[in-house]
Design a protein around this motif. Structure first.
Motif, PDB file in Angstrom:
ATOM      1  N   SER A 150      26.563  36.349  52.396  1.00 29.48           N
ATOM      2  CA  SER A 150      27.991  35.995  52.391  1.00 29.48           C
ATOM      3  C   SER A 150      28.247  34.554  52.816  1.00 29.48           C
ATOM      4  CB  SER A 150      28.760  36.887  53.360  1.00 29.48           C
ATOM      5  OG  SER A 150      28.729  38.194  52.911  1.00 29.48           O
ATOM      6  N   ARG A 195      26.239  32.773  49.017  1.00 32.49           N
ATOM      7  CA  ARG A 195      27.112  32.926  47.842  1.00 32.49           C
ATOM      8  C   ARG A 195      26.625  32.075  46.671  1.00 32.49           C
ATOM      9  NH1 ARG A 195      33.377  33.265  49.360  1.00 32.49           N
ATOM     10  NH2 ARG A 195      33.247  34.586  51.174  1.00 32.49           N
ATOM     11  N   THR A 255      28.633  43.553  48.911  1.00 34.49           N
ATOM     12  CA  THR A 255      29.463  42.784  49.813  1.00 34.49           C
ATOM     13  C   THR A 255      30.288  43.703  50.704  1.00 34.49           C
ATOM     14  OG1 THR A 255      31.081  40.994  49.893  1.00 34.49           O
ATOM     15  CG2 THR A 255      31.314  42.549  48.091  1.00 34.49           C
ATOM     16  N   PHE A 303      36.556  36.575  47.771  1.00 37.55           N
ATOM     17  CA  PHE A 303      35.106  36.564  47.556  1.00 37.55           C
ATOM     18  C   PHE A 303      34.801  36.692  46.064  1.00 37.55           C
ATOM     19  CE2 PHE A 303      31.048  38.782  47.045  1.00 37.55           C
ATOM     20  CZ  PHE A 303      30.203  38.033  47.851  1.00 37.55           C
TER      21      PHE A 303
END
Ligand SMILES: Cc1cc2nc3c(=O)[nH]c(=O)nc-3n(C[C@H](O)[C@H](O)[C@H](O)COP(=O)(O)O)c2cc1C
Length: 381
Positions: free
Chosen positions: A218, A223, A235, A246
């Protein structure tokens, strides 16, 4: 407009995701080392149209094994046994790029892919917990950016190893006596910052070419890595807004890497309590929560927030002012997630523990649902 299809992945923790689930009377604790237990779970998931089963992993024993079931069978070995008991379902194993070598792992995943007829998936992790270091003779857990740098080189090497046999290099023809076409088997001659690998691999190209790439980081590095390489991303989010942000970020970054955003499935986790009615589900949750060991909770919170809560009243407010937010504790994304919950909900220590133990929150009925999606499950070592 084409129909969108949900992808469902079954994240199997041997005794359930709730920290105290293994103590509940409905649990099957005696079967955690029984391969038929996992085969049956996967068969059920397959029958219910799940796309994949997934096993988390880490190369060290977590500190809190005294109170929680914190060890697991090695995922590729386990998935090989599951492969032989299922037909269609995807088989995703976690493996670390920091604490394995690409040659070994290329061989293991190629074998799983051959044995399962092309169903292997790899959850690519860089390992955030430092305990592993001492098992691998490293002076220290490599810093975050270095782990991701190694991961990028690792992926390059391992992908080339899987490609080192062309698709039709295996001839296997007893009549001509030719077993393999050596013009179609290539060394990779890699010399890089982290690896020196000659190749080729000692097993032919797997049915899928390579396993499906899955990722769950994350951080910014995580990412970017996922947007560049992953086909599915696990996630964890507490609010719909952060999940949407996100999603948008990953899809935007994928475009920047010249990938079609549709190539990447985003898989948010949910950890539901299921029963025939809301009342029964609530009761089940309360039963689970009543089995949490306070000592275990304190260790968990110390790992997540850096705070030693010995001596604090479990039913008192969480001492938010004592958390040092300038330093990251444990997994950075998890630290942020916990601090966000404390800021948003101002829980007591016990409420926070219960919230995190089940990795979920009550899902309100009716129109409020969209504002309060279920709390999702993260990896917790
Ligand atoms: C659903 C889910 C499953 C995960 N499984 C694992 C795992 O099995 N092993 C592991 O080391 N990390 C696991 N993680 C953690 C991430 O892969 C990653 O290591 C962590 O988020 C730290 O990376 P970051 O700093 O890029 O966020 C998981 C995360 C999520 C959300």
């Amino acid at each position: 407009m084409s129909k969108r299809q949900l992808s469902l992945n079954f994240f199997i923790y041997p005794d359930g995701h709730h920290e105290a689930a293994w103590r509940h009377q409905a649990s099957t604790t005696s079967r955690i080392l029984d391969v038929t237990y996992y085969q049956e779970l996967a068969q059920r998931a397959e029958a219910y149209k799940f796309d994949a089963v997934f096993f988390a992993d880490g190369p060290a024993l977590a500190d809190n094994v005294r109170y929680a079931q914190r060890f697991r069978l090695e995922p590729i070995t386990l998935l090989t046994a599951i492969a032989s008991a299922t037909k269609r379902i995807g088989l995703i194993a976690t493996a670390s790029t920091t604490y394995t070598e690409p040659y070994n792992l290329a061989r293991l995943f190629a074998s799983l892919d051959h044995i399962s007829g092309g169903r292997a998936g790899w959850n690519i992790v860089t390992t955030s917990t430092p305990q592993a270091t001492q098992n691998f003779g490293l002076p220290e857990h490599p810093p975050h950016h270095e782990r991701y740098e190694r991961a990028r080189e690792y992926l390059d090497v391992i992908t080339r190893l899987w490609d080192s046999w062309e698709d039709d290099a295996l001839v296997n023809d007893p009549v001509s006596g030719i077993f393999a076409d050596t013009n179609k088997i290539h060394t990779i001659d890699h010399i890089g910052m982290h690896f020196r690998v000659r190749g080729p691999l000692n097993v032919s190209r797997p049915p899928q070419g390579r396993p499906v790439y899955v990722q769950a980081g994350s951080s910014d590095d995580g990412r970017a890595f996922a947007a560049r390489f992953a086909e599915a991303i696990f996630t964890a989010h507490q609010t719909l807004a952060s999940a949407q942000a996100f999603y948008a970020d990953i899809k935007r970054q994928a475009r920047a890497f010249d990938r079609s955003p549709d190539q990447i499935k985003i898989l948010p986790g949910i950890s539901p309590f299921m029963a025939s009615t809301q009342v029964e589900a609530d009761r089940l949750q309360e039963e689970f929560n009543a089995l949490i060991q306070p000592e275990f909770s304190r260790t968990q919170l110390r790992q997540m927030t850096g705070l030693d809560l010995a001596g604090f009243d479990l039913d008192g407010p969480f001492p938010r002012h004592l958390i040092d937010t300038s330093a990251a504790h444990g997994v950075a994304s998890r630290f942020k997630l916990v601090v966000d919950i404390i800021d948003r909900e101002k829980p007591t220590i016990r409420q926070l523990v219960q919230r995190l133990a089940g990795a979920r929150d009550r899902r309100p009925a009716g129109k409020d649902r969209r504002q309060h999606p279920d709390l999702v499950r993260e990896w917790s070592g």
